[in-house]
Motif scaffolding. Structure first.
Motif, PDB file in Angstrom:
ATOM      1  N   ALA A   5     -43.525  28.119  13.634  1.00  0.00           N
ATOM      2  CA  ALA A   5     -43.163  29.082  14.309  1.00  0.00           C
ATOM      3  C   ALA A   5     -42.602  30.289  14.648  1.00  0.00           C
ATOM      4  O   ALA A   5     -41.409  29.717  13.760  1.00  0.00           O
ATOM      5  CB  ALA A   5     -43.573  28.905  16.121  1.00  0.00           C
ATOM      6  N   SER A   6     -43.369  31.334  14.308  1.00  0.00           N
ATOM      7  CA  SER A   6     -41.988  32.525  14.291  1.00  0.00           C
ATOM      8  C   SER A   6     -41.005  32.862  15.544  1.00  0.00           C
ATOM      9  O   SER A   6     -41.246  32.545  16.635  1.00  0.00           O
ATOM     10  CB  SER A   6     -42.764  34.001  14.572  1.00  0.00           C
ATOM     11  OG  SER A   6     -44.002  33.970  13.542  1.00  0.00           O
ATOM     12  N   SER A   7     -39.853  33.671  14.890  1.00  0.00           N
ATOM     13  CA  SER A   7     -39.167  33.628  16.464  1.00  0.00           C
ATOM     14  C   SER A   7     -38.703  34.958  16.651  1.00  0.00           C
ATOM     15  O   SER A   7     -38.125  34.953  17.973  1.00  0.00           O
ATOM     16  CB  SER A   7     -37.414  33.159  15.756  1.00  0.00           C
ATOM     17  OG  SER A   7     -36.747  33.629  14.581  1.00  0.00           O
ATOM     18  N   THR A   8     -40.099  36.000  15.875  1.00  0.00           N
ATOM     19  CA  THR A   8     -39.492  36.967  16.105  1.00  0.00           C
ATOM     20  C   THR A   8     -41.245  37.321  17.102  1.00  0.00           C
ATOM     21  O   THR A   8     -41.605  37.107  16.516  1.00  0.00           O
ATOM     22  CB  THR A   8     -39.585  38.383  14.904  1.00  0.00           C
ATOM     23  OG1 THR A   8     -38.984  37.633  14.118  1.00  0.00           O
ATOM     24  CG2 THR A   8     -39.155  39.356  15.243  1.00  0.00           C
ATOM     25  N   PRO A  68     -52.572  28.229  17.905  1.00  0.00           N
ATOM     26  CA  PRO A  68     -51.810  28.542  18.843  1.00  0.00           C
ATOM     27  C   PRO A  68     -51.408  30.175  18.399  1.00  0.00           C
ATOM     28  O   PRO A  68     -49.774  30.726  17.554  1.00  0.00           O
ATOM     29  CB  PRO A  68     -49.677  27.822  19.114  1.00  0.00           C
ATOM     30  CG  PRO A  68     -49.603  27.492  18.058  1.00  0.00           C
ATOM     31  CD  PRO A  68     -51.013  26.783  17.146  1.00  0.00           C
ATOM     32  N   LEU A  69     -52.093  31.465  17.811  1.00  0.00           N
ATOM     33  CA  LEU A  69     -52.282  32.316  17.304  1.00  0.00           C
ATOM     34  C   LEU A  69     -50.854  33.338  18.070  1.00  0.00           C
ATOM     35  O   LEU A  69     -50.718  34.080  17.031  1.00  0.00           O
ATOM     36  CB  LEU A  69     -53.572  32.929  17.030  1.00  0.00           C
ATOM     37  CG  LEU A  69     -54.245  31.893  16.610  1.00  0.00           C
ATOM     38  CD1 LEU A  69     -56.083  32.861  16.989  1.00  0.00           C
ATOM     39  CD2 LEU A  69     -54.453  31.957  15.535  1.00  0.00           C
ATOM     40  N   ARG A  70     -50.699  33.349  19.010  1.00  0.00           N
ATOM     41  CA  ARG A  70     -49.388  33.953  19.352  1.00  0.00           C
ATOM     42  C   ARG A  70     -48.177  33.471  19.309  1.00  0.00           C
ATOM     43  O   ARG A  70     -47.291  34.253  19.422  1.00  0.00           O
ATOM     44  CB  ARG A  70     -49.858  34.135  21.280  1.00  0.00           C
ATOM     45  CG  ARG A  70     -50.937  35.046  21.535  1.00  0.00           C
ATOM     46  CD  ARG A  70     -50.763  35.987  21.595  1.00  0.00           C
ATOM     47  NE  ARG A  70     -52.206  36.888  22.332  1.00  0.00           N
ATOM     48  CZ  ARG A  70     -52.311  37.696  22.665  1.00  0.00           C
ATOM     49  NH1 ARG A  70     -52.068  38.823  21.599  1.00  0.00           N
ATOM     50  NH2 ARG A  70     -53.450  37.930  23.090  1.00  0.00           N
ATOM     51  N   SER A  71     -47.701  32.521  18.189  1.00  0.00           N
ATOM     52  CA  SER A  71     -46.652  31.448  17.854  1.00  0.00           C
ATOM     53  C   SER A  71     -46.502  32.500  16.315  1.00  0.00           C
ATOM     54  O   SER A  71     -45.478  31.765  16.004  1.00  0.00           O
ATOM     55  CB  SER A  71     -46.676  30.694  17.942  1.00  0.00           C
ATOM     56  OG  SER A  71     -47.050  29.677  19.512  1.00  0.00           O
TER      57      SER A  71
END
Length: 118
Positions: A5-8, A68-71
Motif C-alpha cells: 500500500a502507498s504511504s503517500t 482496498p482501493l483507497r490504500s
C-alpha cells in the motif's frame, strides 16, 4: 494492487466530488500527451471496439474487486496522486468530459449537419 500500500495520501483526499468536477470542467483545456492519443494506435473503426472492451474490463473490476482501493495511490499527469478509487472516478469523469466536447463540436454552426448522428 500487487505491491505494498502507498504511504503517500491522495492529493485529493476527502475531495472526490471536487476532483470529478475539476475533470469535467471544460473551461481548462489540456493537451493529451502522444501516448494518450488512441488514433496513433488503432484505425478509426477499431477504436470504438477497443474502448468498449477496456470499459467492460474496468466495469467488471469495479464491480468485483475487494481490494482496498483507497490504500493505493498512483500519479496522474494533471491532478497529482490519486488513490485507486479516485482513478475509477477520474475515468468516468474523463469520458463525460469528452462527451461534452463532442456535443460542443456538433453544436458548432460549421459542423456538417449530415454527420450529427452521435
Amino acid at each position: 494492487l500487487q505491491s505494498p500500500a502507498s504511504s503517500t495520501p491522495s492529493a485529493w483526499q476527502g475531495r472526490d466530488e471536487d476532483l470529478v468536477e475539476s475533470i469535467r470542467d471544460r473551461s481548462t483545456r489540456v493537451e493529451s500527451p502522444e501516448r494518450g492519443r488512441p488514433a496513433s494506435r488503432w484505425p478509426h473503426e477499431e477504436l470504438f471496439r477497443q474502448f468498449d472492451a477496456a470499459r467492460g474490463r474496468t466495469i467488471e473490476f469495479a464491480a468485483t474487486t475487494t481490494a482496498p482501493l483507497r490504500s493505493f495511490c498512483f500519479p496522474h499527469m494533471v491532478f497529482g496522486d490519486l488513490d485507486c478509487y479516485q482513478w475509477l472516478l477520474a475515468m468516468c469523469a474523463h469520458c463525460e468530459r469528452h462527451h461534452a466536447q463532442m456535443l460542443e463540436v456538433i453544436a458548432d454552426a460549421n459542423f456538417p449537419r449530415a454527420a450529427a448522428t452521435v
